[in-house]
Design a protein around this motif. Structure first.
Motif, PDB file in Angstrom:
ATOM      1  N   PHE A 250     -17.002 -18.835  33.683  1.00 56.94           N
ATOM      2  CA  PHE A 250     -16.752 -20.275  33.659  1.00 56.94           C
ATOM      3  C   PHE A 250     -16.849 -20.842  32.249  1.00 56.94           C
ATOM      4  O   PHE A 250     -16.143 -21.788  31.913  1.00 56.94           O
ATOM      5  N   HIS A 251     -17.720 -20.259  31.427  1.00 59.83           N
ATOM      6  CA  HIS A 251     -17.764 -20.672  30.023  1.00 59.83           C
ATOM      7  C   HIS A 251     -16.408 -20.409  29.387  1.00 59.83           C
ATOM      8  O   HIS A 251     -15.831 -21.279  28.728  1.00 59.83           O
ATOM      9  N   GLU A 252     -15.899 -19.201  29.583  1.00 56.45           N
ATOM     10  CA  GLU A 252     -14.624 -18.826  28.968  1.00 56.45           C
ATOM     11  C   GLU A 252     -13.502 -19.723  29.475  1.00 56.45           C
ATOM     12  O   GLU A 252     -12.714 -20.241  28.696  1.00 56.45           O
ATOM     13  N   ALA A 253     -13.437 -19.911  30.787  1.00 53.65           N
ATOM     14  CA  ALA A 253     -12.366 -20.730  31.359  1.00 53.65           C
ATOM     15  C   ALA A 253     -12.457 -22.170  30.853  1.00 53.65           C
ATOM     16  O   ALA A 253     -11.435 -22.843  30.677  1.00 53.65           O
ATOM     17  N   SER A 254     -13.682 -22.640  30.577  1.00 52.13           N
ATOM     18  CA  SER A 254     -13.871 -24.017  30.103  1.00 52.13           C
ATOM     19  C   SER A 254     -13.221 -24.239  28.744  1.00 52.13           C
ATOM     20  O   SER A 254     -12.928 -25.377  28.372  1.00 52.13           O
ATOM     21  N   HIS A 255     -13.010 -23.158  27.984  1.00 47.27           N
ATOM     22  CA  HIS A 255     -12.298 -23.296  26.712  1.00 47.27           C
ATOM     23  C   HIS A 255     -10.938 -23.956  26.930  1.00 47.27           C
ATOM     24  O   HIS A 255     -10.419 -24.618  26.036  1.00 47.27           O
ATOM     25  N   GLY A 256     -10.391 -23.743  28.127  1.00 45.02           N
ATOM     26  CA  GLY A 256      -9.072 -24.298  28.420  1.00 45.02           C
ATOM     27  C   GLY A 256      -9.098 -25.746  28.861  1.00 45.02           C
ATOM     28  O   GLY A 256      -8.047 -26.376  28.957  1.00 45.02           O
ATOM     29  N   TRP A 281     -18.784 -29.174  20.225  1.00 44.91           N
ATOM     30  CA  TRP A 281     -18.116 -29.117  21.535  1.00 44.91           C
ATOM     31  C   TRP A 281     -18.395 -27.775  22.223  1.00 44.91           C
ATOM     32  O   TRP A 281     -18.583 -27.715  23.429  1.00 44.91           O
ATOM     33  N   HIS A 282     -18.465 -26.701  21.411  1.00 48.36           N
ATOM     34  CA  HIS A 282     -18.670 -25.369  21.967  1.00 48.36           C
ATOM     35  C   HIS A 282     -20.104 -25.222  22.493  1.00 48.36           C
ATOM     36  O   HIS A 282     -20.332 -24.657  23.568  1.00 48.36           O
ATOM     37  N   ALA A 283     -21.047 -25.775  21.736  1.00 47.86           N
ATOM     38  CA  ALA A 283     -22.444 -25.763  22.200  1.00 47.86           C
ATOM     39  C   ALA A 283     -22.554 -26.568  23.494  1.00 47.86           C
ATOM     40  O   ALA A 283     -23.260 -26.190  24.431  1.00 47.86           O
TER      41      ALA A 283
HETATM   42 ZN   LIG Z   1     -17.051 -20.044  24.072  1.00 48.40          ZN
END
Ligand SMILES: [Zn+2]
Length: 361
Positions: A250-256, A281-283
């Motif tokens: 979900f962290h990875e998908a949230s990049h989108g 934003w990434h934190a």
């Molecule tokens: Zn990330």
């Protein structure tokens, strides 16, 4: 007669079940490499993409052994544990394999899987052709991946060796990982995706997000490329197991979907004439994913504070456990707990939370 009729009905039912079960239960019915049906994500275990990442990893290890003390760590440690004995490569095979790794050393080892356009395009193309036995289209026109002839040649040559010696174990590891995550996605996937999208004031993408499961991904264990949004995740990386796997996904998908957060931070900074903080934003995405996942996973919705004294464990959100805040994000954690957490708890507005974080920088 009644018992005969019910026996007939039972036999018919059994026959029907026997006819339909193999088709509906077999994930290979549609494609060899796609798994489903699951909500939110579409998981793939693709031959070429796995080969590509393994060659890249070995090339990186050759290029900079200090950063890779154990070349092929995950791939090889897994093969060591594989139940059947791993056949050694013949001298000719080893030469071909070394040629392929050297090609990657010369052409790709200095580039990042995430930031090199060429590598992103290559990775996506190899994913799209996962069901092809070749990439040149020599045997089947629809299997012409349109790659430069030298990379096609390298991958097809190394592919024969990979298929003979590695692929069945790697594919099995990927499938086991997917089987491990599938019940969590089925139970929690839709709820978590909706809560994350709401937190970022946006909508979760309608099409399922493609997740390429690979024995090796990159140094971080997972990475995400945009346009199209695709996640690559390592099935054997110890950081990607059990509940942590759900958080990483979900962290990875949230990049989108985190663009509104990035834009809001930039807007607030401009209004206050402040430098745009690197990676805030990434934190924030790491923090939010951790909070929402562990809230979803604890039945009474209570999150016990992360326990950093437990190595790799407990219910501590991934970002804290992996020490991400210590890698230059340490200033952000107090801001997130003070201003962003009240927003997640429904006690502040999105705009207020962002404005307060930025003004406290
Ligand atoms: Zn990330």
């Amino acid at each position: 007669m009644r018992s005969l009729a019910s026996l007939f009905r039972a036999t018919l039912l059994l026959l029907l079940v026997a006819c339909f079960l193999p088709v509906s239960a077999d994930p290979r019915a549609q494609s060899d490499s796609i798994f489903g049906p699951l909500p939110v994500f579409e998981f793939h275990s693709g031959f070429w993409l796995n080969l590509h990442h393994m060659l890249y990893e070995q090339a990186k290890a050759l290029r900079d052994p200090s950063e890779h003390p154990t070349p092929g760590k995950y791939a090889h440690s897994f093969l060591d544990r594989a139940p059947e004995p791993h056949p050694a490569l013949t001298a000719a095979e080893q030469r071909l394999w070394n040629d392929a790794v050297n090609f990657y050393v010369v052409n790709y080892a200095d580039r990042d899987l995430l930031f090199s356009n060429d590598l992103v395009i290559l990775k996506n193309q190899l994913g799209d052709f996962e069901d092809c036995d070749e990439l040149s289209g020599a045997k089947k026109k629809t299997c012409d991946a349109g790659l430069p002839p030298n990379i096609t040649h390298v991958l097809e040559s190394a592919g024969a060796i990979y298929r003979a010696h590695y692929w069945s174990a790697h594919d099995r590891a990927n499938r086991q990982w997917i089987a491990m995550i599938a019940p969590l996605i089925r139970e929690q996937g839709v709820g978590i995706s909706e809560r994350l999208a709401a937190a970022y004031q946006t909508k979760w993408p309608k099409p399922k997000i493609r997740v390429d499961v690979s024995v090796y991904a990159n140094w971080a264990g997972a990475y995400t490329t945009l346009d199209p949004l695709r996640v690559t995740i390592s099935s054997l990386d110890p950081r990607n197991q059990d509940t942590a796997a759900l958080e990483v996904l979900f962290h990875e998908a949230s990049h989108g979907i985190a663009e509104p957060v990035e834009q809001a931070i930039v807007r607030e900074c401009r209004q206050r004439d402040k430098a745009i903080p690197r990676d805030l934003w990434h934190a924030l995405v790491s923090y939010t994913t951790g909070e929402l996942i562990y809230t979803a996973m604890t039945p009474d919705n209570s999150i016990s504070p992360p326990d950093n004294s437990v190595p790799g464990g407990g219910a501590s959100p991934y970002a804290i456990r992996e020490g991400l805040y210590a890698r230059g994000w340490d200033d952000y954690l107090p801001l997130l707990t003070r201003f962003w957490q009240p927003y997640l708890d429904g006690h502040a507005s999105f705009d207020d939370a962002i404005a307060r974080m930025v003004s406290s920088l």
